[in-house]
Design a protein around this motif. Structure first.
Motif, PDB file in Angstrom:
ATOM      1  N   THR A  33     -29.551   4.006  59.820  1.00  0.00           N
ATOM      2  CA  THR A  33     -29.465   4.066  58.359  1.00  0.00           C
ATOM      3  C   THR A  33     -28.467   3.009  57.894  1.00  0.00           C
ATOM      4  N   PRO A  34     -28.840   1.734  57.917  1.00  0.00           N
ATOM      5  CA  PRO A  34     -27.891   0.689  57.526  1.00  0.00           C
ATOM      6  C   PRO A  34     -27.346   0.933  56.132  1.00  0.00           C
ATOM      7  N   SER A  35     -26.110   0.495  55.905  1.00  0.00           N
ATOM      8  CA  SER A  35     -25.545   0.636  54.570  1.00  0.00           C
ATOM      9  C   SER A  35     -26.376  -0.172  53.583  1.00  0.00           C
ATOM     10  N   ILE A  36     -26.376   0.264  52.336  1.00  0.00           N
ATOM     11  CA  ILE A  36     -27.150  -0.420  51.299  1.00  0.00           C
ATOM     12  C   ILE A  36     -26.744  -1.890  51.227  1.00  0.00           C
ATOM     13  N   GLU A  37     -25.422  -2.142  51.284  1.00  0.00           N
ATOM     14  CA  GLU A  37     -24.932  -3.515  51.180  1.00  0.00           C
ATOM     15  C   GLU A  37     -25.388  -4.373  52.363  1.00  0.00           C
ATOM     16  N   THR A  38     -25.345  -3.814  53.579  1.00  0.00           N
ATOM     17  CA  THR A  38     -25.698  -4.588  54.762  1.00  0.00           C
ATOM     18  C   THR A  38     -27.187  -4.912  54.799  1.00  0.00           C
ATOM     19  N   LEU A  39     -28.039  -3.930  54.493  1.00  0.00           N
ATOM     20  CA  LEU A  39     -29.476  -4.194  54.511  1.00  0.00           C
ATOM     21  C   LEU A  39     -29.847  -5.191  53.416  1.00  0.00           C
TER      22      LEU A  39
ATOM     23  N   SER B 202     -22.283   8.846  47.175  1.00  0.00           N
ATOM     24  CA  SER B 202     -22.455  10.207  47.699  1.00  0.00           C
ATOM     25  C   SER B 202     -23.859  10.424  48.268  1.00  0.00           C
ATOM     26  N   SER B 203     -24.900   9.966  47.583  1.00  0.00           N
ATOM     27  CA  SER B 203     -26.267  10.156  48.088  1.00  0.00           C
ATOM     28  C   SER B 203     -26.478   9.387  49.384  1.00  0.00           C
ATOM     29  N   GLU B 204     -25.949   8.173  49.459  1.00  0.00           N
ATOM     30  CA  GLU B 204     -26.095   7.370  50.672  1.00  0.00           C
ATOM     31  C   GLU B 204     -25.421   8.045  51.854  1.00  0.00           C
TER      32      GLU B 204
ATOM     33  N   VAL C 228     -24.795  11.304  52.288  1.00  0.00           N
ATOM     34  CA  VAL C 228     -25.520  12.510  52.688  1.00  0.00           C
ATOM     35  C   VAL C 228     -26.816  12.133  53.398  1.00  0.00           C
ATOM     36  N   PHE C 229     -27.535  11.145  52.869  1.00  0.00           N
ATOM     37  CA  PHE C 229     -28.784  10.721  53.509  1.00  0.00           C
ATOM     38  C   PHE C 229     -28.519  10.265  54.948  1.00  0.00           C
ATOM     39  N   ALA C 230     -27.507   9.411  55.125  1.00  0.00           N
ATOM     40  CA  ALA C 230     -27.198   8.913  56.466  1.00  0.00           C
ATOM     41  C   ALA C 230     -26.807  10.047  57.403  1.00  0.00           C
ATOM     42  N   LEU C 231     -25.983  10.978  56.920  1.00  0.00           N
ATOM     43  CA  LEU C 231     -25.541  12.092  57.754  1.00  0.00           C
ATOM     44  C   LEU C 231     -26.727  12.944  58.207  1.00  0.00           C
TER      45      LEU C 231
ATOM     46  N   MET D 204     -29.980  24.546  48.740  1.00  0.00           N
ATOM     47  CA  MET D 204     -30.127  25.417  47.574  1.00  0.00           C
ATOM     48  C   MET D 204     -31.127  24.841  46.570  1.00  0.00           C
ATOM     49  N   ASN D 205     -31.382  23.538  46.653  1.00  0.00           N
ATOM     50  CA  ASN D 205     -32.290  22.890  45.705  1.00  0.00           C
ATOM     51  C   ASN D 205     -33.180  21.917  46.455  1.00  0.00           C
ATOM     52  N   ASP D 206     -34.380  22.362  46.820  1.00  0.00           N
ATOM     53  CA  ASP D 206     -35.271  21.514  47.608  1.00  0.00           C
ATOM     54  C   ASP D 206     -36.066  20.535  46.761  1.00  0.00           C
ATOM     55  N   ASP D 207     -35.837  20.526  45.437  1.00  0.00           N
ATOM     56  CA  ASP D 207     -36.552  19.601  44.553  1.00  0.00           C
ATOM     57  C   ASP D 207     -35.872  18.239  44.452  1.00  0.00           C
ATOM     58  N   GLN D 208     -34.667  18.102  44.982  1.00  0.00           N
ATOM     59  CA  GLN D 208     -33.968  16.828  44.883  1.00  0.00           C
ATOM     60  C   GLN D 208     -34.717  15.757  45.665  1.00  0.00           C
ATOM     61  N   GLU D 209     -34.823  14.571  45.054  1.00  0.00           N
ATOM     62  CA  GLU D 209     -35.663  13.513  45.608  1.00  0.00           C
ATOM     63  C   GLU D 209     -35.210  13.057  46.987  1.00  0.00           C
ATOM     64  N   ILE D 210     -33.916  13.146  47.254  1.00  0.00           N
ATOM     65  CA  ILE D 210     -33.396  12.688  48.536  1.00  0.00           C
ATOM     66  C   ILE D 210     -34.053  13.419  49.702  1.00  0.00           C
TER      67      ILE D 210
END
Length: 651
Positions: free
Chosen positions: A281-287, A491-493, A495-498, A520-526
């Motif tokens: 999951t490369p960082s947004i900046e690196t990719l 924060s989203s990046e 959690v996604f990477a983790l 608790m919320n499975d509707d989140q796009e992530i």
């Protein structure tokens, strides 16, 4: 008579001249002890000369710390670049870079000479290895391996390192966590034997100095370590590897607040070495940099040994009550794995027994008196995770005197009890910041997991990174929402990477893996991107948000934080600093935008109130110029200014 120009680890960017006493041997690249304004301090010798100062009578050096040089002009040049880029002094950068030990210790674990079969790469790995080697020989030194979890990035790293060492050069191999270094050290040891050393903060200062000297002399050819290992000196650097390059652990949180990724780029450019970074999951900046041509991008799309990516299922939880933390779906999957002699990993990214103790009458949480955050309940009492303050469990409320004190939420310690309740007789092991402090805990974990003596590995984010346990077929994430709502653009990046990293611990051999992410919320796009293993989808979505909101990689950021014991004084200080920033930007025409001033999200930590401003600019020179011209406004003796270029978090 001779004199030494030295750097001292203070925020003054200049050399200081001392007299070398008769009979004392001092050379550039040595550490010495000096009397600096009445304080005994370690200093770093830049040059020795015979030029008598004209306008002052220099003090004598107190003593030489090293019998011979332990660094050279390459480190001086590197620290000069760091001081410029991160707005610190050269002396502060040298203090960060060099080990503090006084007498090198060489008492390390003895590694046998390499034995057994060598590294065997599959077709895809061989193609990436070959492309990197051709790129390096053709003047293309910067590379990014974007490989799914379990795709065999480590084997590619090792083969690259083997080739570089065979050519007579040295290798630095960076990992984000000390816990990962233990397992990597074992794997590398089977290939490189006594040529390998380890370098991280859990070694004693003298052990770190011993590792430094072995690498500096060329006795050891490959060093594996955490971020500070990026400074290790060697006769001829050939390669720097940064595994899990997206990890926030590569960012330093004290002056100078460097990022090891950027420092590695400086070193490789100046010393003619190659840089290879890798991540699932490369960082947004690196990719984004790779897509822009700064790094050459390589893909590993298949799992090593023919293993398949695990099935990921997102399950909605009924509530966050302890009784609902292990859903029927996760419970059934875990039981089946145990019945088949397999292992499971549970991730709960929250330490302790309970994150809150709340008064049932006034609803006030038990808070740390030094910090503006609640204390966490551990088995042995209350603990503040920021300043380390401990206190007994409160029998009555500090605010209203009520005896209705309730434990709210669950941490890893409480999850241990829940595992015992839900899976009687199952052997569990907890790995978090508290348990990992015990000497030998991580090597003990690795051995027990390999021998099948652990059924469920429970832990915080530490369990998600780098471990390669072939018998794990189930991964369960408890409360996957933790961290998503933090007031931080990354924060989203994070959690996604983790979640993708921990998912990758499952099904790494012939048995298929299953990942159950509870939220608790499975509707989140992530969660849609995670379920589909769609990193590129997440990347494109996140990139457009950052473009619209003007966040990195489209701008360079800096955080200026003022802290002090008096909130009113801190508020006054940050206001004065903000005005100085406006004036500096206005008079110079610099393209710098300012957010704030405001209270930091965690307003008080360790008894210090904290206010900050965020600066953004597309022009790095403008950004640094404005900070340099405005920071002189902070003349309050009771306040401290933190300058953080490229902050990883803004809490």
């Amino acid at each position: 008579m001779s004199f030494a120009d030295v750097y001292v680890g203070i925020p003054l960017d200049e050399c200081f001249t001392y007299r070398v006493p008769e009979g004392m041997h001092v050379s550039p690249g040595m550490r010495v002890r000096v009397d600096f304004s009445g304080r005994a301090m370690t200093a770093f010798v830049r040059r020795v000369h015979g030029e008598t100062p004209a306008d002052f009578d220099p003090k004598d050096l107190v003593e030489a710390v090293d019998p011979a040089p332990i660094f050279d002009t390459r480190l001086l040049d590197l620290c000069g670049r760091i001081s410029s880029d991160y707005l610190s002094s050269v002396g502060e950068a040298l203090s960060m870079a060099l080990p503090s030990g006084l007498k090198p210790s060489f008492r390390f674990k003895t590694l046998p000479d390499p034995s057994g079969p060598g590294i065997i790469l599959n077709e895809e790995q061989s193609a990436v290895y070959g492309a990197i080697m051709r790129g390096v020989s053709g003047g293309d030194p910067y590379h990014l391996i974007f490989g799914i979890t379990g795709s065999g990035k480590t084997e590619v790293y090792m083969e690259l390192a083997r080739s570089v060492i065979a050519a007579g050069k040295s290798v630095i191999y960076l990992v984000p966590e000390i816990s990962i270094s233990s397992q990597i050290f074992e794997r590398l040891g089977r290939v490189f034997g006594s040529q390998l050393l380890v370098y991280h903060s859990h070694l004693t200062p003298n052990q770190r100095l011993g590792s430094w000297m072995r690498f500096y002399s060329g006795e050891a050819k490959i060093a594996v370590g955490t971020r500070s290992a990026v400074f290790l000196q060697c006769p001829d650097l050939g390669l720097v590897i940064i595994d899990e390059e997206n990890d926030g652990s590569y960012k330093e949180h004290s002056t100078p607040r460097y990022n090891a990724r950027r420092v590695a780029v400086y070193r490789c450019r100046d010393e003619g070495a190659a840089l290879v970074m890798g991540s699932a999951t490369p960082s947004i900046e690196t990719l984004h940099s790779a897509e822009s041509g700064v790094f050459r991008l390589h893909r590993l799309t298949g799992r090593y040994g023919g293993a398949r990516l695990p099935e990921i299922e997102v399950v909605k939880m009924k509530s966050s009550r302890p009784s609902d933390l292990i859903t029927p779906t996760l419970k059934l999957a875990t039981k089946k794995a145990m019945e088949n002699g397999k292992q499971a990993i549970y991730l709960l990214n929250r330490r302790g027994f309970s994150p809150l103790v709340l008064c049932g009458d006034c609803r006030e949480a038990v808070s740390c008196p030094n910090c503006s955050i609640s204390m966490n309940l551990h088995r042995d009492g209350m603990l503040c995770h920021y300043c380390g303050l401990r206190r007994p469990f409160p029998r009555v409320c500090d605010k209203c005197g009520s005896r209705e004190m309730h434990r709210i939420g669950t941490g890893t310690q409480r999850m241990e009890d829940l595992l015992d309740m839900n899976f009687p007789g199952v052997r569990s092991f907890r790995l978090d910041q508290d348990s990992s402090r015990k000497k030998g805990s991580v090597p003990d974990l690795i051995e027990k997991m390999k021998e099948g003596e652990i059924d469920i590995l429970l832990g915080t984010q530490m369990v998600a990174k780098g471990f390669d346990f072939g018998n794990v077929t189930v991964v369960g994430v408890i409360m996957a929402d933790i961290g998503l709502k933090m007031p931080d653009f990354r924060s989203s990046e994070r959690v996604f990477a983790l979640l993708m990293q921990v998912a990758g611990r499952s099904g790494r051999r012939e048995s298929p893996g299953r990942v159950i992410i509870q939220t608790m919320n499975d509707d989140q796009e992530i969660f849609r991107f995670i379920r589909d293993h769609d990193y590129y989808g997440f990347y494109r979505h996140e990139l457009e948000l950052r473009r619209a909101m003007e966040y990195p990689p489209f701008v360079r950021m800096a955080r200026l934080l003022v802290r002090g014991r008096d909130d009113a004084r801190v508020s006054e200080g940050i206001s004065r600093l903000a005005e100085a920033v406006r004036e500096a930007a206005g008079t110079s025409g610099a393209d710098v935008k300012m957010l704030g001033p405001s209270s930091a999200p965690f307003t008080k930590i360790g008894g210090n109130y904290r206010h900050h401003i965020i600066l953004k600019s597309k022009n790095t020179d403008d950004l640094k110029s404005v900070i340099t011209r405005s920071r002189g406004s902070m003349t309050f003796r009771d306040l401290y200014l933190e300058i953080d270029m490229d902050p990883y978090e803004i809490m």
